[in-house]
Design a protein around this motif. Structure first.
Motif, short mmCIF file in Angstrom:
data_model
loop_
_atom_site.label_atom_id
_atom_site.label_comp_id
_atom_site.label_asym_id
_atom_site.label_seq_id
_atom_site.Cartn_x
_atom_site.Cartn_y
_atom_site.Cartn_z
N TYR A 32 -17.12 -8.67 -3.86
CA TYR A 32 -17.14 -9.26 -5.22
C TYR A 32 -18.57 -9.64 -5.55
O TYR A 32 -19.05 -10.68 -5.14
N THR A 33 -19.26 -8.75 -6.24
CA THR A 33 -20.65 -9.01 -6.58
C THR A 33 -20.76 -9.31 -8.07
O THR A 33 -20.03 -8.74 -8.89
N TYR A 34 -21.66 -10.19 -8.40
CA TYR A 34 -21.80 -10.67 -9.78
C TYR A 34 -23.26 -10.60 -10.22
O TYR A 34 -24.17 -10.46 -9.39
N VAL A 39 -23.02 -16.86 -11.52
CA VAL A 39 -21.86 -16.19 -12.11
C VAL A 39 -20.74 -16.10 -11.08
O VAL A 39 -19.56 -16.25 -11.40
N ALA A 40 -21.12 -15.88 -9.82
CA ALA A 40 -20.13 -15.89 -8.73
C ALA A 40 -19.47 -17.27 -8.65
O ALA A 40 -18.24 -17.38 -8.55
N LEU A 41 -20.28 -18.33 -8.75
CA LEU A 41 -19.73 -19.70 -8.74
C LEU A 41 -18.77 -19.89 -9.90
O LEU A 41 -17.66 -20.44 -9.73
N SER A 42 -19.17 -19.43 -11.07
CA SER A 42 -18.35 -19.56 -12.27
C SER A 42 -17.00 -18.86 -12.07
O SER A 42 -15.94 -19.41 -12.40
N ALA A 43 -17.04 -17.66 -11.47
CA ALA A 43 -15.79 -16.90 -11.24
C ALA A 43 -14.89 -17.63 -10.25
O ALA A 43 -13.66 -17.65 -10.41
N ILE A 44 -15.49 -18.23 -9.23
CA ILE A 44 -14.70 -18.98 -8.23
C ILE A 44 -14.04 -20.19 -8.90
O ILE A 44 -12.85 -20.46 -8.71
N LEU A 45 -14.82 -20.91 -9.70
CA LEU A 45 -14.28 -22.10 -10.37
C LEU A 45 -13.11 -21.73 -11.28
O LEU A 45 -12.08 -22.40 -11.33
N VAL A 165 -32.06 -12.46 1.09
CA VAL A 165 -32.04 -11.02 0.82
C VAL A 165 -32.37 -10.82 -0.66
O VAL A 165 -31.70 -11.37 -1.53
N PHE A 166 -33.42 -10.07 -0.91
CA PHE A 166 -33.88 -9.85 -2.28
C PHE A 166 -33.40 -8.48 -2.75
O PHE A 166 -33.83 -7.45 -2.23
N ALA A 167 -32.47 -8.50 -3.70
CA ALA A 167 -31.97 -7.23 -4.24
C ALA A 167 -32.28 -7.14 -5.73
O ALA A 167 -31.68 -6.36 -6.45
N GLY A 168 -33.19 -7.97 -6.21
CA GLY A 168 -33.56 -7.96 -7.63
C GLY A 168 -32.93 -9.13 -8.33
O GLY A 168 -33.56 -10.14 -8.61
N ILE A 169 -31.67 -8.99 -8.60
CA ILE A 169 -30.92 -10.06 -9.24
C ILE A 169 -29.46 -9.81 -8.86
O ILE A 169 -29.03 -8.67 -8.77
N GLY A 170 -28.73 -10.87 -8.59
CA GLY A 170 -27.33 -10.67 -8.21
C GLY A 170 -26.81 -11.78 -7.32
O GLY A 170 -27.56 -12.67 -6.90
N GLY A 171 -25.54 -11.72 -7.07
CA GLY A 171 -24.90 -12.71 -6.21
C GLY A 171 -23.54 -12.20 -5.76
O GLY A 171 -23.05 -11.20 -6.27
N SER A 172 -22.95 -12.88 -4.78
CA SER A 172 -21.61 -12.50 -4.32
C SER A 172 -20.74 -13.73 -4.18
O SER A 172 -21.24 -14.83 -3.97
N ALA A 173 -19.44 -13.48 -4.24
CA ALA A 173 -18.47 -14.51 -3.90
C ALA A 173 -17.74 -14.05 -2.66
O ALA A 173 -17.41 -12.87 -2.54
N ALA A 189 -11.81 -7.36 -12.72
CA ALA A 189 -11.75 -6.19 -13.61
C ALA A 189 -12.40 -6.47 -14.96
O ALA A 189 -12.83 -5.55 -15.66
N HIS A 190 -12.49 -7.74 -15.34
CA HIS A 190 -13.07 -8.09 -16.64
C HIS A 190 -14.59 -8.17 -16.62
O HIS A 190 -15.20 -8.47 -17.63
N PHE A 191 -15.18 -7.93 -15.46
CA PHE A 191 -16.64 -8.01 -15.37
C PHE A 191 -17.24 -6.62 -15.52
O PHE A 191 -16.84 -5.69 -14.83
N ALA A 192 -18.24 -6.51 -16.42
CA ALA A 192 -18.89 -5.22 -16.66
C ALA A 192 -20.25 -5.20 -15.98
O ALA A 192 -20.88 -6.24 -15.78
#
Ligand SMILES: *Cc1c(COP(=O)(O)O)cnc(C)c1O
Length: 391
Positions: A32-34, A39-45, A165-173, A189-192
């Motif tokens: 689950y990458t965001y 944004v990952a925190l937001s999805a968890i909440l 880990v530097f991947a540019g921009i991003g996060g995971s849950a 599924a609602h994340f583009a």
């Protein structure tokens, strides 16, 4: 200095034998990458059912990304102070702040130094409040042999420049509860993805950074990065420091596939990177000896893998100025209880100036040293000599 040199290294071999092999985490981190960690925190909440008017506890001495994730679901951030002389949440203050309105607690493993996670979860359990671990600063730290991020109901990670880990921009849950995972999965599924052009830009920035950055060019690269993001040419870590922080649409984005690919590649040798970070931290810990700087205490059973190695400086402003002139990499974050906000603008994310005095005190004295793969033996020697010469 209260910790004998070598305290970290002494616990390392065990960490590789006990618990879960680090290599297996790559699968979890790419599920689950965001768009960003927040944004990952937001999805968890959201999956936890946290909604408008609910309170979410977090520590002061954090980054604006965390309250921003909380505010994105309509919840109210409530700040808990850190324990004396540490960058981690204080269990006693948590007991004071937790109420029937508390719907979640975010526990941050600052710099990779694990929080007192077992005690914090015990307190949360009494009130049946879920704990979310903020692993933005570490992927590999352990408590009693177990990886951080595996204690709470869920955890989140971040992959921007200052992170392990530097991947540019991003996060995971990472979700540690089957029922919660089903909700996260359904919502995913609602994340583009971001547009391809934005992904290409991010990749170009990562390449440029890797070409330009070495510990000796840190200050120059940092100034350049700030100038470019100030001019709106690249995306900085922080958006406009106003209340409307990130557009709501970005809270519905996942990580670009180009960034996910880079993340997967970087995670392939996470074990080697981890050994390197442990080794660099051990060298700092055993050879920096000056009344000017203090190492942080490490509790029994805790095996930190420092994303950056934090120390407390007698005079932070003076030290940073000297480091800049000597071209020695010393990072200043966090400078404020909610980086990068200060003064009255802290109220915009629900922080009342003066309300967490220990967090404010550590922000005024903490500095951190790099531990990543670019830090070699010569660099370490130069840094240690520079610091030990301070009077
Ligand atoms: C960087 C960071 C995050 C997440 O940052 P994003 O920019 O949203 O990826 C979360 N918590 C802490 C403590 C951080 O330092």
């Amino acid at each position: 200095m209260t910790i004998p040199p070598g305290a970290i290294g002494a616990t390392l071999p065990a960490s590789r034998e006990r618990g879960r092999p680090l290599r297996s985490i790559a699968e979890d981190l790419t599920r689950y990458t965001y768009f960003r960690g927040r944004v990952a925190l937001s999805a968890i909440l959201r999956a936890l059912g946290v909604a408008s008017g609910d309170e979410v506890l977090l520590q002061a001495f954090t980054c604006v990304a965390v309250p921003e994730g909380i505010i994105s679901v309509g919840a109210i951030p409530v700040y808990v102070d850190v324990s004396p002389g540490t960058p981690n949440m204080d269990p006693d203050d948590l007991r004071l702040k937790i109420t029937a309105r508390t719907k979640a607690i975010v526990v941050q493993h600052s710099y990779g130094l694990p929080a007192d996670i077992r005690e914090l979860i015990r307190i949360a359990d009494e009130m049946a409040v879920p704990v979310i671990e903020d692993c933005a600063h570490t992927i590999a730290s352990r408590v009693d042999g177990r990886l951080v991020g595996s204690f709470g109901r869920a955890a989140f990670y971040s992959y921007e420049a200052a992170k392990p880990v530097f991947a540019g921009i991003g996060g995971s849950a990472v979700i540690n509860d089957r029922e919660l995972e089903m909700k996260v999965e359904g919502d995913y599924a609602h994340f583009a993805e971001p547009p391809l052009l934005a992904q290409l830009e991010t990749s170009a920035m990562v390449v440029a950074y890797h070409v330009a950055y070495r510990p000796s060019t840190y200050w120059t690269v940092r100034a350049l990065f700030r100038a470019l993001s100030g001019a709106g040419l690249i995306r900085g870590n922080y958006n406009k420091v106003e209340l409307s922080l990130m557009p709501a649409s970005d809270f519905r984005r996942r990580m670009g596939r180009m960034q996910v690919r880079r993340l997967s590649r970087a995670l392939r040798d996470i074990e080697m990177q981890t050994r390197h970070r442990a080794d660099v931290a051990l060298q700092y810990r055993s050879s920096i000896r000056t009344a000017y700087l203090q190492h942080l205490p490490v509790r029994d059973g805790v095996e930190p893998i420092f994303g950056r190695y934090p120390m407390l400086a007698a005079n932070k402003t003076e030290l940073v100025e000297k480091a800049r002139r000597a071209k020695v990499e010393i990072a200043v974050f966090y400078d404020t209880p909610v980086q990068p906000l200060s003064g009255e603008s802290l109220r915009g994310v629900g922080y009342k100036p003066g309300s967490c005095p220990r967090a404010e005190r550590i922000a005024a004295s903490v500095i951190s040293l790099p531990t990543g793969m670019q830090v070699g033996t010569r660099q370490i020697r130069r840094t240690v000599e520079f610091l030990n010469a301070l009077a």
